[in-house]
Design a protein around this motif. Structure first.
Motif, PDB file in Angstrom:
ATOM      1  N   PRO A   1      10.371  14.185 -25.057  1.00 28.93           N
ATOM      2  CA  PRO A   1      10.129  12.735 -25.017  1.00 28.93           C
ATOM      3  C   PRO A   1      10.433  12.115 -23.655  1.00 28.93           C
ATOM      4  CG  PRO A   1      11.351  13.334 -26.994  1.00 28.93           C
ATOM      5  CD  PRO A   1      11.337  14.536 -26.121  1.00 28.93           C
ATOM      6  N   GLN A   2      11.451  12.643 -22.970  1.00 29.33           N
ATOM      7  CA  GLN A   2      11.775  12.127 -21.650  1.00 29.33           C
ATOM      8  C   GLN A   2      10.653  12.426 -20.653  1.00 29.33           C
ATOM      9  OE1 GLN A   2      13.006  10.125 -19.771  1.00 29.33           O
ATOM     10  NE2 GLN A   2      14.851  10.804 -18.707  1.00 29.33           N
ATOM     11  N   VAL A   3      10.192  13.656 -20.629  1.00 29.77           N
ATOM     12  CA  VAL A   3       9.122  14.018 -19.692  1.00 29.77           C
ATOM     13  C   VAL A   3       7.854  13.225 -19.997  1.00 29.77           C
ATOM     14  CG1 VAL A   3       7.649  15.896 -18.865  1.00 29.77           C
ATOM     15  CG2 VAL A   3      10.092  16.297 -19.245  1.00 29.77           C
ATOM     16  N   GLU A   4       7.544  13.050 -21.263  1.00 27.80           N
ATOM     17  CA  GLU A   4       6.375  12.245 -21.635  1.00 27.80           C
ATOM     18  C   GLU A   4       6.481  10.832 -21.080  1.00 27.80           C
ATOM     19  OE1 GLU A   4       6.318  12.456 -25.863  1.00 27.80           O
ATOM     20  OE2 GLU A   4       5.558  14.525 -25.924  1.00 27.80           O
ATOM     21  N   SER A   5       7.651  10.228 -21.192  1.00 28.90           N
ATOM     22  CA  SER A   5       7.819   8.858 -20.714  1.00 28.90           C
ATOM     23  C   SER A   5       7.728   8.780 -19.194  1.00 28.90           C
ATOM     24  CB  SER A   5       9.163   8.282 -21.199  1.00 28.90           C
ATOM     25  OG  SER A   5      10.274   8.877 -20.542  1.00 28.90           O
ATOM     26  N   ILE A   6       8.155   9.829 -18.509  1.00 29.09           N
ATOM     27  CA  ILE A   6       8.071   9.861 -17.049  1.00 29.09           C
ATOM     28  C   ILE A   6       6.626  10.021 -16.595  1.00 29.09           C
ATOM     29  CG2 ILE A   6       8.674  11.211 -14.996  1.00 29.09           C
ATOM     30  CD1 ILE A   6      11.333  11.874 -16.399  1.00 29.09           C
ATOM     31  N   LEU A   7       5.931  10.994 -17.168  1.00 33.19           N
ATOM     32  CA  LEU A   7       4.552  11.242 -16.753  1.00 33.19           C
ATOM     33  C   LEU A   7       3.653  10.042 -17.016  1.00 33.19           C
ATOM     34  CD1 LEU A   7       4.068  14.947 -17.939  1.00 33.19           C
ATOM     35  CD2 LEU A   7       4.590  14.103 -15.635  1.00 33.19           C
ATOM     36  N   ALA A   8       3.956   9.276 -18.061  1.00 34.14           N
ATOM     37  CA  ALA A   8       3.171   8.077 -18.358  1.00 34.14           C
ATOM     38  C   ALA A   8       3.309   7.025 -17.258  1.00 34.14           C
ATOM     39  CB  ALA A   8       3.600   7.487 -19.695  1.00 34.14           C
ATOM     40  N   GLU A   9       4.413   7.070 -16.512  1.00 32.37           N
ATOM     41  CA  GLU A   9       4.672   6.111 -15.439  1.00 32.37           C
ATOM     42  C   GLU A   9       4.136   6.567 -14.085  1.00 32.37           C
ATOM     43  OE1 GLU A   9       7.029   2.962 -14.978  1.00 32.37           O
ATOM     44  OE2 GLU A   9       5.581   2.909 -16.598  1.00 32.37           O
ATOM     45  N   LEU A  10       4.054   7.872 -13.884  1.00 36.07           N
ATOM     46  CA  LEU A  10       3.732   8.389 -12.559  1.00 36.07           C
ATOM     47  C   LEU A  10       2.250   8.280 -12.232  1.00 36.07           C
ATOM     48  CD1 LEU A  10       5.972  11.576 -12.243  1.00 36.07           C
ATOM     49  CD2 LEU A  10       6.494   9.189 -11.710  1.00 36.07           C
ATOM     50  N   GLU A  11       1.990   8.120 -10.936  1.00 32.40           N
ATOM     51  CA  GLU A  11       0.626   8.102 -10.412  1.00 32.40           C
ATOM     52  C   GLU A  11       0.206   9.538 -10.077  1.00 32.40           C
ATOM     53  OE1 GLU A  11      -1.199   5.476 -10.315  1.00 32.40           O
ATOM     54  OE2 GLU A  11       0.323   3.974 -10.794  1.00 32.40           O
ATOM     55  N   PRO A  12      -1.105   9.759  -9.847  1.00 31.79           N
ATOM     56  CA  PRO A  12      -1.571  11.129  -9.561  1.00 31.79           C
ATOM     57  C   PRO A  12      -0.913  11.762  -8.343  1.00 31.79           C
ATOM     58  CG  PRO A  12      -3.418   9.718 -10.140  1.00 31.79           C
ATOM     59  CD  PRO A  12      -2.229   8.814 -10.011  1.00 31.79           C
ATOM     60  N   GLN A  13      -0.512  10.977  -7.360  1.00 32.18           N
ATOM     61  CA  GLN A  13       0.087  11.518  -6.138  1.00 32.18           C
ATOM     62  C   GLN A  13       1.574  11.802  -6.267  1.00 32.18           C
ATOM     63  OE1 GLN A  13      -0.929   8.384  -6.526  1.00 32.18           O
ATOM     64  NE2 GLN A  13       0.534   6.939  -5.635  1.00 32.18           N
ATOM     65  N   ASP A  14       2.180  11.418  -7.386  1.00 25.20           N
ATOM     66  CA  ASP A  14       3.621  11.564  -7.580  1.00 25.20           C
ATOM     67  C   ASP A  14       3.990  12.977  -8.034  1.00 25.20           C
ATOM     68  OD1 ASP A  14       3.784   8.874  -6.946  1.00 25.20           O
ATOM     69  OD2 ASP A  14       3.887   8.222  -9.050  1.00 25.20           O
ATOM     70  N   GLU A  15       5.300  13.232  -8.134  1.00 21.30           N
ATOM     71  CA  GLU A  15       5.769  14.539  -8.574  1.00 21.30           C
ATOM     72  C   GLU A  15       7.053  14.401  -9.391  1.00 21.30           C
ATOM     73  OE1 GLU A  15       6.805  17.028  -5.237  1.00 21.30           O
ATOM     74  OE2 GLU A  15       8.259  15.589  -4.442  1.00 21.30           O
ATOM     75  N   LEU A  16       7.254  15.353 -10.284  1.00 23.24           N
ATOM     76  CA  LEU A  16       8.503  15.499 -11.031  1.00 23.24           C
ATOM     77  C   LEU A  16       9.119  16.827 -10.611  1.00 23.24           C
ATOM     78  CD1 LEU A  16      10.625  14.938 -13.220  1.00 23.24           C
ATOM     79  CD2 LEU A  16       8.988  15.783 -14.920  1.00 23.24           C
ATOM     80  N   VAL A  17      10.210  16.746  -9.846  1.00 24.39           N
ATOM     81  CA  VAL A  17      10.891  17.941  -9.340  1.00 24.39           C
ATOM     82  C   VAL A  17      12.041  18.262 -10.292  1.00 24.39           C
ATOM     83  CG1 VAL A  17      12.149  18.965  -7.419  1.00 24.39           C
ATOM     84  CG2 VAL A  17      10.302  17.321  -6.976  1.00 24.39           C
ATOM     85  N   VAL A  18      11.958  19.403 -10.959  1.00 21.61           N
ATOM     86  CA  VAL A  18      12.980  19.812 -11.918  1.00 21.61           C
ATOM     87  C   VAL A  18      13.689  21.045 -11.381  1.00 21.61           C
ATOM     88  CG1 VAL A  18      13.463  20.505 -14.284  1.00 21.61           C
ATOM     89  CG2 VAL A  18      11.554  18.946 -13.814  1.00 21.61           C
ATOM     90  N   VAL A  19      15.010  20.961 -11.294  1.00 22.60           N
ATOM     91  CA  VAL A  19      15.808  22.145 -10.974  1.00 22.60           C
ATOM     92  C   VAL A  19      16.602  22.483 -12.230  1.00 22.60           C
ATOM     93  CG1 VAL A  19      17.599  23.145  -9.524  1.00 22.60           C
ATOM     94  CG2 VAL A  19      15.945  21.554  -8.526  1.00 22.60           C
TER      95      VAL A  19
END
Length: 244
Positions: free
Chosen positions: A21-39
């Motif tokens: 649910p967290q990742v879904e909420s983040i991706l819904a906000e991000l633009e195509p040029q953005d990134e989600l960096v997960v370590v």
């Protein structure tokens, strides 16, 4: 006008239960040029499989073979970020729509920004761990650097990494985290912003915070020995931040 690129930095560890649910909420906000960096800090559950199932090119996962702790994991994620705005995120909350735009706007004239939070499920304000009253940042405090530092040292400033962001030109100054910092990376960022008069408070809540038994941030008061140790560390961090 050049488009703003946002990097969201997330440290994961055994987060399979609440991650999707967290990742879904983040991706819904991000633009195509953005990134989600997960370590990922050497999870032993299905955390990385949850991330893989999204099959989204904006998600970049870097997995540790050995556990290093959340402070160093966030430090690595921020170091890998390439965006103009670097936003932090926990693995178990839910973003409120509009979060990206609020932080991008706030960081136009500030290096560090922090917003308020509400509790997931009720949307009640975050409670002060001592008084249980609503615990909020005030926009009027944004440039009160010394006062905010004193609030941090007194444990009365609700700065949470999951509700913070840093502008690209400040990353090389906030990183690396001090070697002695083994908790409270969020307060390090807040101390830096306040030390240099470049902190911005967003009164709007941008995160629904999930409270559960494995939160990294304590929701109850700690023992006196732990409190004193933490305050000494934060005092050192304030001095270090002023020198950066």
């Amino acid at each position: 006008m050049t488009e703003i690129r946002v990097s969201v930095c997330m440290a994961t560890y055994n987060g399979e239960r609440f991650l999707a649910p967290q990742v879904e909420s983040i991706l819904a906000e991000l633009e195509p040029q953005d990134e989600l960096v997960v370590v990922d800090d050497a999870s032993t559950d299905g955390t990385t499989r949850v991330l893989e199932r999204f099959n989204d090119p904006r998600i970049h996962v870097h997995a540790h073979a050995e556990n290093r702790g959340y402070v160093r994991t966030f430090e690595e994620a921020m170091g890998r970020a390439t965006g103009d705005v670097v936003m932090l995120s926990d693995q178990d909350d839910v973003w409120i729509p509009g979060r990206r735009a609020l932080f991008v706007s706030a960081l136009q004239d500030s290096a560090v920004a922090a917003s308020n939070l509400v509790l997931l499920g009720s949307d009640d304000p975050l409670p002060n761990p001592l008084t249980r009253r609503p615990w909020r940042l005030r926009a009027a405090w944004s440039r009160q650097g010394v006062r905010n530092a004193l609030r941090i040292l007194a444990g009365m400033a609700p700065y949470y990494g999951c509700a913070m962001a840093v502008r690209r030109d400040a990353i090389e100054r906030v990183l690396p985290f001090p070697a002695y910092l083994d908790e409270s990376h969020d307060l390090w960022l807040a101390l830096f912003g306040n030390a240099h008069g470049t902190m911005r408070h967003i009164e709007t809540a941008t995160i629904r915070r999930r409270i559960h038994d494995t939160n990294a941030s304590p929701s109850r008061p700690r023992g006196i020995t732990q409190v004193l140790r933490a305050r000494v560390m934060l005092l050192r961090a304030w001095i270090s931040a002023r020198r950066r």
